[in-house]
Write a protein that holds these residues in place. Structure first.
Motif, PDB file in Angstrom:
ATOM      1  N   PHE A 232      55.073  64.131  61.278  1.00 13.00           N
ATOM      2  CA  PHE A 232      54.684  65.538  61.127  1.00 13.00           C
ATOM      3  C   PHE A 232      53.240  65.734  61.579  1.00 13.00           C
ATOM      4  O   PHE A 232      52.464  64.778  61.615  1.00 13.00           O
ATOM      5  N   GLU A 233      52.899  66.964  61.913  1.00 13.03           N
ATOM      6  CA  GLU A 233      51.513  67.309  62.268  1.00 13.03           C
ATOM      7  C   GLU A 233      51.259  68.775  61.935  1.00 13.03           C
ATOM      8  O   GLU A 233      52.193  69.555  61.772  1.00 13.03           O
ATOM      9  N   TYR A 234      49.985  69.118  61.832  1.00  9.04           N
ATOM     10  CA  TYR A 234      49.570  70.493  61.566  1.00  9.04           C
ATOM     11  C   TYR A 234      48.901  71.064  62.804  1.00  9.04           C
ATOM     12  O   TYR A 234      48.096  70.376  63.438  1.00  9.04           O
ATOM     13  N   VAL A 235      49.228  72.296  63.150  1.00 12.31           N
ATOM     14  CA  VAL A 235      48.594  72.959  64.288  1.00 12.31           C
ATOM     15  C   VAL A 235      48.038  74.287  63.806  1.00 12.31           C
ATOM     16  O   VAL A 235      48.726  75.033  63.092  1.00 12.31           O
ATOM     17  N   ALA A 236      46.800  74.587  64.182  1.00  9.77           N
ATOM     18  CA  ALA A 236      46.165  75.833  63.738  1.00  9.77           C
ATOM     19  C   ALA A 236      46.789  77.029  64.454  1.00  9.77           C
ATOM     20  O   ALA A 236      46.984  77.007  65.670  1.00  9.77           O
ATOM     21  N   LEU A 237      47.099  78.070  63.695  1.00 13.41           N
ATOM     22  CA  LEU A 237      47.671  79.277  64.295  1.00 13.41           C
ATOM     23  C   LEU A 237      46.700  79.909  65.284  1.00 13.41           C
ATOM     24  O   LEU A 237      47.107  80.467  66.302  1.00 13.41           O
ATOM     25  N   ALA A 238      45.379  79.802  64.982  1.00 12.53           N
ATOM     26  CA  ALA A 238      44.380  80.361  65.892  1.00 12.53           C
ATOM     27  C   ALA A 238      44.520  79.721  67.267  1.00 12.53           C
ATOM     28  O   ALA A 238      44.476  80.409  68.296  1.00 12.53           O
ATOM     29  N   ASP A 239      44.713  78.392  67.304  1.00 10.19           N
ATOM     30  CA  ASP A 239      44.871  77.705  68.588  1.00 10.19           C
ATOM     31  C   ASP A 239      46.134  78.192  69.299  1.00 10.19           C
ATOM     32  O   ASP A 239      46.137  78.425  70.505  1.00 10.19           O
TER      33      ASP A 239
ATOM     34  N   LYS B 121      49.295  63.681  68.083  1.00  9.50           N
ATOM     35  CA  LYS B 121      49.250  64.994  67.440  1.00  9.50           C
ATOM     36  C   LYS B 121      50.461  65.856  67.809  1.00  9.50           C
ATOM     37  O   LYS B 121      50.514  67.014  67.425  1.00  9.50           O
ATOM     38  N   GLN B 122      51.419  65.288  68.562  1.00  9.95           N
ATOM     39  CA  GLN B 122      52.437  66.125  69.183  1.00  9.95           C
ATOM     40  C   GLN B 122      53.856  65.653  68.871  1.00  9.95           C
ATOM     41  O   GLN B 122      54.438  64.875  69.630  1.00  9.95           O
ATOM     42  N   PRO B 123      54.422  66.148  67.766  1.00 15.74           N
ATOM     43  CA  PRO B 123      55.730  65.647  67.330  1.00 15.74           C
ATOM     44  C   PRO B 123      56.865  65.828  68.345  1.00 15.74           C
ATOM     45  O   PRO B 123      56.953  66.854  69.016  1.00 15.74           O
ATOM     46  N   LYS B 124      57.704  64.806  68.418  1.00 19.28           N
ATOM     47  CA  LYS B 124      58.983  64.859  69.139  1.00 19.28           C
ATOM     48  C   LYS B 124      60.076  65.074  68.081  1.00 19.28           C
ATOM     49  O   LYS B 124      59.802  65.025  66.894  1.00 19.28           O
ATOM     50  N   TRP B 125      61.304  65.281  68.514  1.00 22.32           N
ATOM     51  CA  TRP B 125      62.468  65.445  67.606  1.00 22.32           C
ATOM     52  C   TRP B 125      62.185  66.450  66.481  1.00 22.32           C
ATOM     53  O   TRP B 125      62.496  66.219  65.316  1.00 22.32           O
ATOM     54  N   ILE B 126      61.587  67.595  66.861  1.00 23.59           N
ATOM     55  CA  ILE B 126      61.205  68.579  65.843  1.00 23.59           C
ATOM     56  C   ILE B 126      62.440  69.146  65.143  1.00 23.59           C
ATOM     57  O   ILE B 126      63.445  69.454  65.778  1.00 23.59           O
ATOM     58  N   GLU B 127      62.342  69.266  63.826  1.00 26.41           N
ATOM     59  CA  GLU B 127      63.415  69.857  63.028  1.00 26.41           C
ATOM     60  C   GLU B 127      62.985  71.130  62.316  1.00 26.41           C
ATOM     61  O   GLU B 127      63.790  72.025  62.128  1.00 26.41           O
ATOM     62  N   ALA B 128      61.714  71.143  61.872  1.00 30.78           N
ATOM     63  CA  ALA B 128      61.294  72.290  61.075  1.00 30.78           C
ATOM     64  C   ALA B 128      59.859  72.673  61.396  1.00 30.78           C
ATOM     65  O   ALA B 128      59.019  71.823  61.728  1.00 30.78           O
ATOM     66  N   ILE B 129      59.591  73.973  61.299  1.00 28.42           N
ATOM     67  CA  ILE B 129      58.236  74.495  61.435  1.00 28.42           C
ATOM     68  C   ILE B 129      57.963  75.346  60.204  1.00 28.42           C
ATOM     69  O   ILE B 129      58.700  76.291  59.922  1.00 28.42           O
ATOM     70  N   GLU B 130      56.926  74.965  59.473  1.00 29.41           N
ATOM     71  CA  GLU B 130      56.624  75.669  58.233  1.00 29.41           C
ATOM     72  C   GLU B 130      55.261  76.326  58.366  1.00 29.41           C
ATOM     73  O   GLU B 130      54.268  75.662  58.684  1.00 29.41           O
TER      74      GLU B 130
ATOM     75  N   LEU C  11      46.218  66.506  56.606  1.00 23.08           N
ATOM     76  CA  LEU C  11      46.200  65.424  57.581  1.00 23.08           C
ATOM     77  C   LEU C  11      47.608  65.158  58.078  1.00 23.08           C
ATOM     78  O   LEU C  11      48.556  65.109  57.303  1.00 23.08           O
ATOM     79  N   GLY C  12      47.744  64.931  59.373  1.00 16.24           N
ATOM     80  CA  GLY C  12      49.036  64.593  59.961  1.00 16.24           C
ATOM     81  C   GLY C  12      49.375  63.120  59.759  1.00 16.24           C
ATOM     82  O   GLY C  12      48.595  62.366  59.159  1.00 16.24           O
ATOM     83  N   TYR C  13      50.536  62.742  60.299  1.00 13.23           N
ATOM     84  CA  TYR C  13      51.081  61.402  60.063  1.00 13.23           C
ATOM     85  C   TYR C  13      50.084  60.284  60.393  1.00 13.23           C
ATOM     86  O   TYR C  13      49.800  59.428  59.555  1.00 13.23           O
TER      87      TYR C  13
ATOM     88  N   THR D 263      41.050  64.836  65.224  1.00 11.94           N
ATOM     89  CA  THR D 263      41.247  65.736  66.355  1.00 11.94           C
ATOM     90  C   THR D 263      42.043  65.068  67.466  1.00 11.94           C
ATOM     91  O   THR D 263      42.910  65.677  68.071  1.00 11.94           O
ATOM     92  N   ALA D 264      41.736  63.808  67.727  1.00 15.46           N
ATOM     93  CA  ALA D 264      42.422  63.037  68.768  1.00 15.46           C
ATOM     94  C   ALA D 264      42.352  63.731  70.128  1.00 15.46           C
ATOM     95  O   ALA D 264      43.364  63.893  70.812  1.00 15.46           O
ATOM     96  N   ARG D 265      41.146  64.151  70.499  1.00 11.70           N
ATOM     97  CA  ARG D 265      40.952  64.765  71.808  1.00 11.70           C
ATOM     98  C   ARG D 265      40.944  63.666  72.862  1.00 11.70           C
ATOM     99  O   ARG D 265      40.320  62.621  72.682  1.00 11.70           O
ATOM    100  N   MET D 266      41.638  63.928  73.952  1.00 11.39           N
ATOM    101  CA  MET D 266      41.739  62.927  75.008  1.00 11.39           C
ATOM    102  C   MET D 266      40.372  62.653  75.627  1.00 11.39           C
ATOM    103  O   MET D 266      39.641  63.596  75.955  1.00 11.39           O
ATOM    104  N   HIS D 267      40.056  61.385  75.830  1.00 11.23           N
ATOM    105  CA  HIS D 267      38.829  61.024  76.531  1.00 11.23           C
ATOM    106  C   HIS D 267      39.042  61.144  78.030  1.00 11.23           C
ATOM    107  O   HIS D 267      40.154  60.948  78.513  1.00 11.23           O
ATOM    108  N   ALA D 268      37.943  61.411  78.731  1.00  7.87           N
ATOM    109  CA  ALA D 268      38.001  61.315  80.189  1.00  7.87           C
ATOM    110  C   ALA D 268      38.157  59.844  80.528  1.00  7.87           C
ATOM    111  O   ALA D 268      37.487  58.993  79.940  1.00  7.87           O
ATOM    112  N   THR D 269      39.063  59.545  81.442  1.00 12.50           N
ATOM    113  CA  THR D 269      39.297  58.143  81.768  1.00 12.50           C
ATOM    114  C   THR D 269      39.730  58.017  83.220  1.00 12.50           C
ATOM    115  O   THR D 269      40.391  58.904  83.757  1.00 12.50           O
ATOM    116  N   SER D 270      39.311  56.941  83.855  1.00 15.32           N
ATOM    117  CA  SER D 270      39.698  56.735  85.252  1.00 15.32           C
ATOM    118  C   SER D 270      40.120  55.286  85.440  1.00 15.32           C
ATOM    119  O   SER D 270      39.639  54.399  84.741  1.00 15.32           O
ATOM    120  N   VAL D 271      41.030  55.083  86.355  1.00 22.75           N
ATOM    121  CA  VAL D 271      41.676  53.789  86.521  1.00 22.75           C
ATOM    122  C   VAL D 271      41.725  53.405  87.990  1.00 22.75           C
ATOM    123  O   VAL D 271      42.018  54.245  88.840  1.00 22.75           O
TER     124      VAL D 271
END
Ligand SMILES: Nc1nc2c(c(=O)[nH]1)N[C@H]1C(S)=C(S)[C@@H](COP(=O)(O)O)O[C@H]1N2
Ligand SMILES: [Mo]
Length: 562
Positions: A376-383, A420-429, A436-438, A447-455
């Motif tokens: 599970f995870e929480y997402v802000a309605l404002a976002d 931060k991004q659930p798969k197999w979603i069943e419910a939205i409350e 805190l999420g899972y 927050t788990a914001r993606m870092h800039a990364t290069s390969v």
């Protein structure tokens, strides 16, 4: 000289009766460990076979899935780190093999625990024949908690196996295991106390020989069953090819050119595919086998602070005007330069468009998104209201989500790692407080914001170019900075100046960017380093940090002898 001695000469026939002997001792701890291994392996193989052809759970996997959920966050995190590090050190492809390695680990842990249990069981019953009742009781002692955990995991896991038969099956499995162990123990133990029954040497030797023969026989049958059943399962699976999707249809990419098909800058040979084949898309989640959701029975439940709870079928979600986005997803556990990141075309409906229809109340601040596997995870309605790109996704590459990637529904949230991004979603409350999420509960970044990364994917020494009589080595790879875009990629050779690479037009502002740099060849051993700058002008972090808790940072570097 005459030698006098009080002891008789060595070969004097004394004609004494054979010395008194006892029955060989019954197996203790180590014998029990060995016997348990020989009983557990074929039983596990049979259990695997049963799980392949029915909706029953495979007990070792269910047990492991429960461990992953209930063990403290730091323990699980240490486990993941060790796994990722070991696989990286061994040069194993993470994206392809992570699940297989996890499954192997699950089997090893399960077998070790079973062996330990058997060893303790034998050690406690030393030198007496275990009564059948005690064997059953032992099966029950081991089986009840195991059945309970299988029951729990299938209960939260939704999808295929239903909790009651799953739990009952597990209990039956362990009772049978207890009885088999008892049978072996009884076969290896004489009735009566072996410490006091005096027998002839011959009888004791014959008994010891018979027991050895029995163990060889047991070992042989165990190996046979394990191999034949294992081989049979492999063959059967090869024929059956467990369905990844039910009815796929034609993929978007089979019919359409990529939006940047005509871009001037071409990827260097050896660069990872810019558009990931669905089969190659990485997969990371808390399940050894993914939850299988039946489309007909599935409904998205919308509940909590809404005017009236409602349910939506997949068809109803598909009826909304679809939005398509080319998206690069990445796992927070991905090491710098790793393969736990992929790109495809996501299709769904922006979550913000649904809020009004759902009657989300003014007091609600967040949505709690929960999944068939207990994630599970929480997402802000404002976002959600501010960002049309946040969407409920039901198709990848124009076809329904694959089972392993979240069928029937997953969410997309730009700029954040997959955790931060659930798969197999069943419910939205709809709720009025953030929690805190899972994975956040388990010690990962809030927050788990993606870092800039290069390969660097390729130093293409076999694709040299010539320009003005100079030889150039094409060097290439990808760079990604979440939803911020990549404005610059630079390459450094040895300790030289940073040189700007060319950027290929990306698939979208949410996808990675393919870069290339043509380096004037010079022989010898060279180190190539890459760095990027995101769309906000922030340069990639050079500090070397491991994935936990907020994602790996540092520069990707390759050494090549030319
Ligand atoms: N229900 C559920 N959703 C989940 C997860 C999970 O374990 N369960 N793992 C997350 C993590 S950690 C990642 S990196 C992404 C991976 O998505 P993919 O497997 O489709 O690439 O799924 C996310 N969504
Ligand atoms: Mo992840």
């Amino acid at each position: 000289m005459t030698k006098h001695s009080s002891s008789p000469p060595p070969n004097l026939p004394l004609n004494l009766p054979p010395s008194p002997e006892f029955w060989p001792p019954s197996p203790g701890f180590w014998g029990g460990a060995w016997a348990s291994l020989l009983v557990t392996l074929p039983l596990t193989a049979l259990g695997y076979l049963a799980a392949q052809f029915s909706a029953l759970p495979f007990v070792p996997f269910a047990f492991f899935d429960l461990l992953v959920r209930v063990l403290p966050g730091p323990v699980v995190t240490a486990g993941i780190d060790t796994l990722v590090n070991a696989m990286t050190a061994l040069n194993l492809p993470l994206a392809d093999l992570a699940k297989v390695v996890e499954q192997t680990l699950a089997l090893v842990i399960f077998t070790l625990l079973a062996v330990l249990a058997g060893a303790v069981f034998f050690a406690r019953q030393r030198n007496r024949r275990v009564p059948w009742g005690a064997g059953l009781a032992f099966g029950l002692i081991v089986g009840a908690p195991l059945a309970g955990s299988v029951w729990r995991i299938t209960a939260v896991g939704g999808g295929a196996p239903s909790p009651l038969p799953a739990g009952a099956w597990t209990l039956l499995f362990t009772l049978f295991w207890g009885l088999l162990l008892t049978a072996v123990q009884r076969r290896l133990t004489r009735p009566g106390s072996t410490k006091t029954t005096i027998v002839t040497l011959e009888a004791a030797q014959a008994e010891a020989r018979e027991r050895r023969e029995f163990m060889v026989y047991l070992g042989g049958s165990a190996a046979l069953v394990t191999v034949i059943v294992g081989g049979g399962v492999a063959a059967a699976l090869g024929m059956r090819r467990s369905p990844e999707v039910l009815d796929e249809g034609t993929r978007w990419s089979a019919l359409n050119p990529l939006p940047n098909a005509n871009a001037a800058v071409q990827p260097v040979p050896g660069t990872r595919a810019e558009y990931t084949n669905l089969e190659q898309h990485y997969r990371i989640d808390i399940n050894l086998t993914p939850p299988v959701v039946q489309e007909e029975a599935w409904r998205l439940r919308v509940e909590g602070l809404v005017d009236a709870p409602l349910e939506l079928s997949l068809a109803e979600l598909r009826a909304y005007e679809p939005v398509h986005q080319f998206i690069t997803m990445a796992c927070i556990s991905n090491p710098v330069g790793g393969s736990l990141t992929s790109t495809t075309r996501w299709t769904g409906v922006p979550l913000g468009r649904l809020l009004a229809a759902w009657g989300v109340q003014g007091s609600a601040t967040h949505l709690r998104i929960s999944s068939a596997d207990g994630f599970f995870e929480y997402v802000a309605l404002a976002d959600i209201r501010n960002d049309e790109r946040i969407m409920l996704t039901y198709a990848w590459d124009g076809v329904p989500l694959r089972i392993r990637n979240g069928f029937p529904l997953r969410i997309y949230i730009p700029d954040l790692y997959g955790m931060k991004q659930p798969k197999w979603i069943e419910a939205i409350e709809a709720v009025d407080a953030w929690e805190l999420g899972y994975w956040v509960r388990r010690g990962w970044d809030e927050t788990a914001r993606m870092h800039a990364t290069s390969v660097i994917d390729s130093v293409a020494t076999d694709a040299l170019l010539t320009e003005d009589a100079r030889e150039l080595v094409p060097i290439g790879g990808v760079a990604h900075a979440g939803a911020r875009g990549v404005s610059k990629v630079e390459v450094q050779v040895d300790s030289g100046e940073w040189q700007q690479a060319e950027l290929r037009q990306p698939l979208s502002e949410l996808s990675w960017v393919v870069w290339r740099y043509e380096w004037p060849y010079s022989a010898g051993e060279h180190t190539f380093t890459v760095r990027c700058t995101d769309g906000n002008g922030e340069t990639q972090l050079t500090e070397v940090r491991s994935p936990h808790p907020s994602g790996a940072t540092g520069l990707d570097r390759v050494q090549v002898r030319l």
